[in-house]
Design a protein around this motif. Structure first.
Motif, PDB file in Angstrom:
ATOM      1  N   THR A 120      48.069  35.035  52.141  1.00  0.00           N
ATOM      2  CA  THR A 120      46.763  35.455  52.633  1.00  0.00           C
ATOM      3  C   THR A 120      45.740  35.255  51.527  1.00  0.00           C
ATOM      4  OG1 THR A 120      47.708  37.102  54.135  1.00  0.00           O
ATOM      5  CG2 THR A 120      45.398  37.369  53.525  1.00  0.00           C
ATOM      6  N   ALA A 121      44.776  34.382  51.760  1.00  0.00           N
ATOM      7  CA  ALA A 121      43.673  34.239  50.811  1.00  0.00           C
ATOM      8  C   ALA A 121      42.854  35.532  50.836  1.00  0.00           C
ATOM      9  CB  ALA A 121      42.807  33.044  51.181  1.00  0.00           C
ATOM     10  N   ARG A 122      42.394  35.955  49.681  1.00  0.00           N
ATOM     11  CA  ARG A 122      41.680  37.240  49.612  1.00  0.00           C
ATOM     12  C   ARG A 122      40.447  37.118  48.727  1.00  0.00           C
ATOM     13  NH1 ARG A 122      41.563  42.758  50.000  1.00  0.00           N
ATOM     14  NH2 ARG A 122      41.117  43.971  48.100  1.00  0.00           N
ATOM     15  N   ILE A 123      39.372  37.732  49.204  1.00  0.00           N
ATOM     16  CA  ILE A 123      38.145  37.867  48.426  1.00  0.00           C
ATOM     17  C   ILE A 123      37.756  39.330  48.492  1.00  0.00           C
ATOM     18  CG2 ILE A 123      35.746  37.160  48.149  1.00  0.00           C
ATOM     19  CD1 ILE A 123      36.443  34.677  49.838  1.00  0.00           C
ATOM     20  N   ALA A 124      37.660  39.989  47.351  1.00  0.00           N
ATOM     21  CA  ALA A 124      37.274  41.398  47.314  1.00  0.00           C
ATOM     22  C   ALA A 124      36.251  41.608  46.208  1.00  0.00           C
ATOM     23  CB  ALA A 124      38.496  42.281  47.091  1.00  0.00           C
ATOM     24  N   LEU A 125      35.088  42.103  46.595  1.00  0.00           N
ATOM     25  CA  LEU A 125      34.049  42.485  45.636  1.00  0.00           C
ATOM     26  C   LEU A 125      34.033  44.007  45.598  1.00  0.00           C
ATOM     27  CD1 LEU A 125      31.747  41.491  43.766  1.00  0.00           C
ATOM     28  CD2 LEU A 125      30.201  41.756  45.723  1.00  0.00           C
ATOM     29  N   LEU A 126      34.429  44.561  44.465  1.00  0.00           N
ATOM     30  CA  LEU A 126      34.679  45.995  44.374  1.00  0.00           C
ATOM     31  C   LEU A 126      33.900  46.603  43.200  1.00  0.00           C
ATOM     32  CD1 LEU A 126      38.532  45.812  44.917  1.00  0.00           C
ATOM     33  CD2 LEU A 126      36.792  46.368  46.629  1.00  0.00           C
ATOM     34  N   PRO A 127      33.601  47.905  43.288  1.00  0.00           N
ATOM     35  CA  PRO A 127      32.863  48.543  42.191  1.00  0.00           C
ATOM     36  C   PRO A 127      33.643  48.510  40.883  1.00  0.00           C
ATOM     37  CG  PRO A 127      32.856  49.925  44.164  1.00  0.00           C
ATOM     38  CD  PRO A 127      33.845  48.827  44.402  1.00  0.00           C
ATOM     39  N   ASP A 128      32.913  48.565  39.788  1.00  0.00           N
ATOM     40  CA  ASP A 128      33.528  48.636  38.464  1.00  0.00           C
ATOM     41  C   ASP A 128      34.400  49.892  38.375  1.00  0.00           C
ATOM     42  OD1 ASP A 128      33.843  48.187  35.568  1.00  0.00           O
ATOM     43  OD2 ASP A 128      32.612  50.000  35.443  1.00  0.00           O
ATOM     44  N   ASP A 129      35.620  49.730  37.891  1.00  0.00           N
ATOM     45  CA  ASP A 129      36.534  50.866  37.830  1.00  0.00           C
ATOM     46  C   ASP A 129      36.799  51.338  36.404  1.00  0.00           C
ATOM     47  OD1 ASP A 129      37.969  48.728  36.939  1.00  0.00           O
ATOM     48  OD2 ASP A 129      39.652  48.956  38.341  1.00  0.00           O
ATOM     49  N   THR A 130      35.941  50.905  35.477  1.00  0.00           N
ATOM     50  CA  THR A 130      36.139  51.311  34.085  1.00  0.00           C
ATOM     51  C   THR A 130      35.428  52.613  33.752  1.00  0.00           C
ATOM     52  OG1 THR A 130      34.192  50.082  33.285  1.00  0.00           O
ATOM     53  CG2 THR A 130      36.295  48.876  33.419  1.00  0.00           C
ATOM     54  N   GLY A 131      34.506  53.039  34.655  1.00  0.00           N
ATOM     55  CA  GLY A 131      33.739  54.251  34.391  1.00  0.00           C
ATOM     56  C   GLY A 131      32.559  54.024  33.474  1.00  0.00           C
ATOM     57  N   ARG A 132      32.308  52.774  33.105  1.00  0.00           N
ATOM     58  CA  ARG A 132      31.197  52.474  32.195  1.00  0.00           C
ATOM     59  C   ARG A 132      29.978  51.915  32.923  1.00  0.00           C
ATOM     60  NH1 ARG A 132      35.660  50.440  29.099  1.00  0.00           N
ATOM     61  NH2 ARG A 132      35.129  48.297  29.729  1.00  0.00           N
ATOM     62  N   GLY A 133      30.048  51.849  34.263  1.00  0.00           N
ATOM     63  CA  GLY A 133      28.899  51.368  35.022  1.00  0.00           C
ATOM     64  C   GLY A 133      28.641  49.888  34.868  1.00  0.00           C
ATOM     65  N   GLY A 134      29.685  49.114  34.647  1.00  0.00           N
ATOM     66  CA  GLY A 134      29.534  47.680  34.473  1.00  0.00           C
ATOM     67  C   GLY A 134      29.387  46.946  35.789  1.00  0.00           C
ATOM     68  N   ARG A 135      29.395  45.624  35.703  1.00  0.00           N
ATOM     69  CA  ARG A 135      29.242  44.804  36.899  1.00  0.00           C
ATOM     70  C   ARG A 135      30.456  44.938  37.801  1.00  0.00           C
ATOM     71  NH1 ARG A 135      28.693  38.856  34.764  1.00  0.00           N
ATOM     72  NH2 ARG A 135      28.988  38.259  36.926  1.00  0.00           N
ATOM     73  N   ALA A 136      30.214  44.692  39.086  1.00  0.00           N
ATOM     74  CA  ALA A 136      31.295  44.756  40.063  1.00  0.00           C
ATOM     75  C   ALA A 136      32.364  43.726  39.726  1.00  0.00           C
ATOM     76  CB  ALA A 136      30.737  44.512  41.456  1.00  0.00           C
ATOM     77  N   ARG A 137      33.586  44.044  40.075  1.00  0.00           N
ATOM     78  CA  ARG A 137      34.682  43.107  39.807  1.00  0.00           C
ATOM     79  C   ARG A 137      34.986  42.300  41.063  1.00  0.00           C
ATOM     80  NH1 ARG A 137      37.502  47.860  41.041  1.00  0.00           N
ATOM     81  NH2 ARG A 137      39.476  47.537  42.169  1.00  0.00           N
ATOM     82  N   LEU A 138      35.327  41.054  40.858  1.00  0.00           N
ATOM     83  CA  LEU A 138      35.587  40.132  41.951  1.00  0.00           C
ATOM     84  C   LEU A 138      37.043  39.712  41.889  1.00  0.00           C
ATOM     85  CD1 LEU A 138      34.266  38.566  44.287  1.00  0.00           C
ATOM     86  CD2 LEU A 138      33.671  36.771  42.658  1.00  0.00           C
ATOM     87  N   GLU A 139      37.783  40.007  42.956  1.00  0.00           N
ATOM     88  CA  GLU A 139      39.196  39.647  43.032  1.00  0.00           C
ATOM     89  C   GLU A 139      39.356  38.471  43.987  1.00  0.00           C
ATOM     90  OE1 GLU A 139      41.344  43.087  44.251  1.00  0.00           O
ATOM     91  OE2 GLU A 139      40.813  44.265  42.471  1.00  0.00           O
ATOM     92  N   LEU A 140      39.987  37.405  43.518  1.00  0.00           N
ATOM     93  CA  LEU A 140      40.146  36.190  44.315  1.00  0.00           C
ATOM     94  C   LEU A 140      41.614  35.776  44.335  1.00  0.00           C
ATOM     95  CD1 LEU A 140      37.157  34.083  42.906  1.00  0.00           C
ATOM     96  CD2 LEU A 140      37.152  35.623  44.881  1.00  0.00           C
ATOM     97  N   ARG A 141      42.065  35.376  45.522  1.00  0.00           N
ATOM     98  CA  ARG A 141      43.422  34.841  45.661  1.00  0.00           C
ATOM     99  C   ARG A 141      43.398  33.735  46.705  1.00  0.00           C
ATOM    100  NH1 ARG A 141      46.789  39.311  47.313  1.00  0.00           N
ATOM    101  NH2 ARG A 141      46.325  38.757  49.461  1.00  0.00           N
ATOM    102  N   GLY A 142      44.039  32.634  46.418  1.00  0.00           N
ATOM    103  CA  GLY A 142      44.018  31.490  47.319  1.00  0.00           C
ATOM    104  C   GLY A 142      45.191  31.473  48.279  1.00  0.00           C
ATOM    105  N   GLY A 143      45.003  30.749  49.378  1.00  0.00           N
ATOM    106  CA  GLY A 143      46.047  30.482  50.352  1.00  0.00           C
ATOM    107  C   GLY A 143      45.863  29.059  50.830  1.00  0.00           C
ATOM    108  N   LEU A 144      45.746  28.871  52.159  1.00  0.00           N
ATOM    109  CA  LEU A 144      45.388  27.545  52.664  1.00  0.00           C
ATOM    110  C   LEU A 144      43.926  27.229  52.393  1.00  0.00           C
ATOM    111  CD1 LEU A 144      47.301  27.054  56.032  1.00  0.00           C
ATOM    112  CD2 LEU A 144      47.869  26.259  53.740  1.00  0.00           C
ATOM    113  N   VAL A 145      43.141  28.258  52.078  1.00  0.00           N
ATOM    114  CA  VAL A 145      41.796  28.057  51.539  1.00  0.00           C
ATOM    115  C   VAL A 145      41.736  28.777  50.191  1.00  0.00           C
ATOM    116  CG1 VAL A 145      40.602  27.749  53.727  1.00  0.00           C
ATOM    117  CG2 VAL A 145      40.891  30.049  52.807  1.00  0.00           C
ATOM    118  N   THR A 146      40.931  28.234  49.296  1.00  0.00           N
ATOM    119  CA  THR A 146      40.797  28.815  47.965  1.00  0.00           C
ATOM    120  C   THR A 146      39.351  29.216  47.717  1.00  0.00           C
ATOM    121  OG1 THR A 146      42.626  27.544  47.061  1.00  0.00           O
ATOM    122  CG2 THR A 146      41.014  28.364  45.500  1.00  0.00           C
ATOM    123  N   PRO A 147      39.101  30.450  47.281  1.00  0.00           N
ATOM    124  CA  PRO A 147      37.733  30.878  46.973  1.00  0.00           C
ATOM    125  C   PRO A 147      37.304  30.410  45.585  1.00  0.00           C
ATOM    126  CG  PRO A 147      39.247  32.742  46.793  1.00  0.00           C
ATOM    127  CD  PRO A 147      40.064  31.567  47.217  1.00  0.00           C
TER     128      PRO A 147
END
Length: 260
Positions: free
Chosen positions: A9-36
């Motif tokens: 399963t290709a996956r695209i997830a834009l999620l809040p920063d989880d470091t507690g420092r108020g940084g930029r959102a984190r982007l999680e990408l994983r490819g399948g038959l399509v690649t982000p």
């Protein structure tokens, strides 16, 4: 059975920063038959392009895509090219898309056409979950056949919820082969073009331009029970659709419209 040895399963997830420092959102990408691929990323937003990694879709293929946008963030998706389902030699293929939009988040996806060639059999599922105060703008296009073809068989199953309540539930069966639903549903058309807004009610669409031959009639507009609307047009060729005007208008509204 899938033609690939592994169904990913290709996956695209834009999620809040989880470091507690108020940084930029984190982007999680994983490819399948399509690649982000990342086009641009900001502190609370990202633009991602979807690229096919191999010849698709063949009989037995499963193209699965999961997209998630975290609270208060914005994700813009775009397809580099349309998806083509080729002759499956009697085997069915699957396109399964899941979209999740969290509170205060925005997801915008101007999807390229899914083309179902002669001899192809495709099931396309679209499951959308938009949380209260989230917003979605989606363009979805399917076409029976390439130029000169009648096209294969396509079943589209769409389920959209807003704040855990049903907003749109639809099953559309189309087919160019004998016994298919194409002629009765589409007439002479072979392209179904849809633009869906969910999470806010778009303002009335702009007047059509008489000098533009593609806008001789206003495409039908359906108001959803939950905050949102669906505009749809049936055309012979994708470039004849007037929904590009609706897309432009609703895109502009999305920038300025408050959540309901």
């Amino acid at each position: 059975m899938p033609t690939r040895t592994e169904v990913r399963t290709a996956r695209i997830a834009l999620l809040p920063d989880d470091t507690g420092r108020g940084g930029r959102a984190r982007l999680e990408l994983r490819g399948g038959l399509v690649t982000p691929r990342v086009v641009h990323q900001g502190a609370a937003s990202a633009e991602v392009a979807l690229i096919a990694t191999t010849a698709t879709l063949l009989g037995g293929d499963e193209l699965r895509l999961s997209v998630e946008v975290g609270p208060g963030l914005r994700l813009d998706l775009r397809d580099v090219a349309g998806t083509v389902a080729y002759h499956g030699r009697g085997r069915e293929c699957l396109v399964a898309v899941s979209l999740t939009v969290h509170p205060g988040a925005v997801l915008v996806w101007a999807g390229a056409p899914l083309v179902v060639c002669d001899g192809a059999r495709v099931v396309r599922t679209l499951d959308v979950d938009v949380t209260d105060t989230g917003r979605l703008l989606l363009r979805d296009r399917v076409a029976l056949g390439r130029s000169g073809q009648v096209g294969g068989d396509l079943t589209c199953r769409t389920t959209m919820t807003y704040a855990a309540r049903p907003a749109l539930v639809e099953e559309l069966t189309l087919g160019g082969s004998p016994g298919g639903g194409g002629a009765g549903v589409l007439g002479d058309a072979r392209v179904v073009d849809s633009v869906t807004a969910l999470g806010w009610r778009p303002a009335p669409r702009p007047a059509l331009h008489a000098t533009d031959p593609s806008t001789t009639s206003q495409p039908p507009l359906f108001t959803l029970h939950e905050p949102g609307a669906l505009a749809r047009q049936l055309v012979t060729d994708a470039h004849d659709s007037a929904l590009r005007h609706t897309w432009q208008a609703w895109s502009g509204q999305l920038e300025t419209t408050a959540n309901p």
